[in-house]
Design a protein around this motif. Structure first.
Motif, short mmCIF file in Angstrom:
data_model
loop_
_atom_site.label_atom_id
_atom_site.label_comp_id
_atom_site.label_asym_id
_atom_site.label_seq_id
_atom_site.Cartn_x
_atom_site.Cartn_y
_atom_site.Cartn_z
N ALA A 1 0.86 -1.19 0.00
CA ALA A 1 0.00 0.00 0.00
C ALA A 1 0.89 1.23 0.00
CB ALA A 1 -0.90 0.02 1.23
N GLU A 2 0.37 2.30 -0.59
CA GLU A 2 1.08 3.57 -0.56
C GLU A 2 0.40 4.46 0.47
OE1 GLU A 2 2.15 5.30 -4.21
OE2 GLU A 2 3.21 3.49 -4.83
N LEU A 3 1.21 5.03 1.36
CA LEU A 3 0.66 5.67 2.55
C LEU A 3 1.29 7.04 2.79
CD1 LEU A 3 0.96 2.60 4.93
CD2 LEU A 3 -1.16 3.43 3.90
N PHE A 4 0.46 7.96 3.26
CA PHE A 4 0.98 9.18 3.85
C PHE A 4 1.43 8.88 5.28
CE2 PHE A 4 -1.72 11.35 0.63
CZ PHE A 4 -0.76 12.18 0.08
N VAL A 5 2.60 9.40 5.63
CA VAL A 5 3.11 9.31 7.00
C VAL A 5 3.30 10.75 7.49
CG1 VAL A 5 4.96 8.46 8.48
CG2 VAL A 5 4.25 7.12 6.48
N ILE A 6 2.42 11.17 8.39
CA ILE A 6 2.35 12.56 8.80
C ILE A 6 2.95 12.74 10.19
CG2 ILE A 6 0.80 14.50 9.22
CD1 ILE A 6 0.94 13.54 6.28
N VAL A 7 3.90 13.65 10.29
CA VAL A 7 4.54 13.93 11.57
C VAL A 7 3.58 14.66 12.49
CG1 VAL A 7 6.41 15.14 12.76
CG2 VAL A 7 6.83 14.04 10.54
N GLU A 8 3.45 14.17 13.71
CA GLU A 8 2.69 14.87 14.74
C GLU A 8 3.50 14.81 16.04
OE1 GLU A 8 -2.02 15.13 14.22
OE2 GLU A 8 -1.28 13.43 15.34
#
Length: 315
Positions: free
Chosen positions: A272-279
């Motif tokens: 799967a292609e995924l967004f990985v968002i820094v929080e």
């Protein structure tokens, strides 16, 4: 002679790095402790990011044409929207849905296809006072997955947006058994997981185990690390999440748990292609605090193989 690329650079091609207002100490649409949205957007660019999540509805402009202009002049793109709501309270459905529709419309107008849905906290974010009991009743659990699917189908059919439910500290979806129960009682066509690595760790869960066993349900990722010493204080003193954040529970990688490199390596194995968002929860913080942290974080995660410029093909 150029240096050899990190091994993870060649295996994390399915992941795209972004950030969010949360990493600038933004928890509310308006608050005296928060920087103006223009400063957040400017510093996001300075930190080297292209992708952002919208954050609390009303912090960034809610008129699509205004938001589009603000993003275009900075060459920024939107990974997804953020909404809050109670799926365990039938009487709150109409109000929750009205809010979600606002977020979904803005998200779709910005060209994004994910809505991160966060259940309400049962302790007040600022005071720590309990506003609900920490555990759902059997009747409330019985409707939770069904209501998530109902909302997810609506978002997919009407907005072409995928619902990803976000486990959160001091919420009813916090521990790994609660996360697994939600996934087992919902339909993967309509409800999937925003894997927040920090909140999973906060709730005592195992991120790598969740990725390995429920990888097909991971539709979006928030990446953050928690300080084990502060987590010990949370357990010993029964601290609220707001108080834990004030004590510095969220830390800059590679400090804290889970190890970001291990998480990225495991995510890179998913089909799967995924967004990985820094929080990195920083509320409240001085205005000059977030930018240096954002730069260090992006640099470290780039060394772990996360690109801040590519675009996932999944929608």
């Amino acid at each position: 002679m150029t240096a050899a690329p990190s091994p993870l650079r060649t295996v994390a091609g399915n992941l795209c790095l972004g950030s969010a207002p949360d990493s600038w100490g933004i928890w509310f649409p308006e608050d005296e402790h928060q920087v103006p949205y223009s400063r957040f957007l400017d510093e996001l660019v300075q930190a080297g990011y292209t992708w952002l999540e919208l954050g609390p509805y009303g912090y960034l402009p809610t008129r699509p044409e205004v938001l589009a202009e603000e993003l275009a002049v900075r060459r920024l793109k939107v990974s997804g929207g953020t909404a809050f709501g109670a799926l365990h309270r039938p009487e709150a459905w109409d109000g929750m849905l009205a809010h979600v529709r606002q977020v979904a419309a803005l998200t779709a107008a910005a060209g994004a296809h994910h809505l991160v849905f966060i259940p309400p906290m049962y302790r007040d974010e600022k005071t720590g006072h309990f506003t609900e009991t920490p555990e759902l009743t059997a009747a409330q659990w019985a409707g939770f997955g069904r209501n998530a699917d109902r909302l997810g189908k609506l978002l997919l059919d009407e907005y072409d947006i995928r619902l990803v439910l976000h486990p959160h500290a001091d919420s009813h979806i916090q521990t790994q058994p609660e996360i697994e129960r939600l996934l087992n009682e919902s339909d993967s066509r309509y409800t999937n997981l925003c894997l927040d690595t920090g909140h999973v760790a906060y709730g005592g869960g195992d991120n790598l185990d969740l990725i390995r066993r429920f990888g097909e349900r991971v539709g979006y990722v928030h990446i953050k690390q928690m300080d084990p010493d502060v987590l010990t204080q949370v357990a010993a003193e029964e601290l609220s999440f707001g108080e834990a954040v004030k004590r510095g529970v969220c830390v800059t990688p590679p400090a804290g748990v889970p190890d970001p490199a291990s998480v990225i390596a495991e995510l890179s194995r998913l089909d799967a292609e995924l967004f990985v968002i820094v929080e990195q929860d920083l509320y409240p913080c001085a205005p000059d605090v977030p930018l240096p942290i954002a730069v260090r974080t992006r640099t470290h995660l780039a060394d772990c193989g996360l690109s801040a410029t590519r675009r996932p093909n999944n929608r």
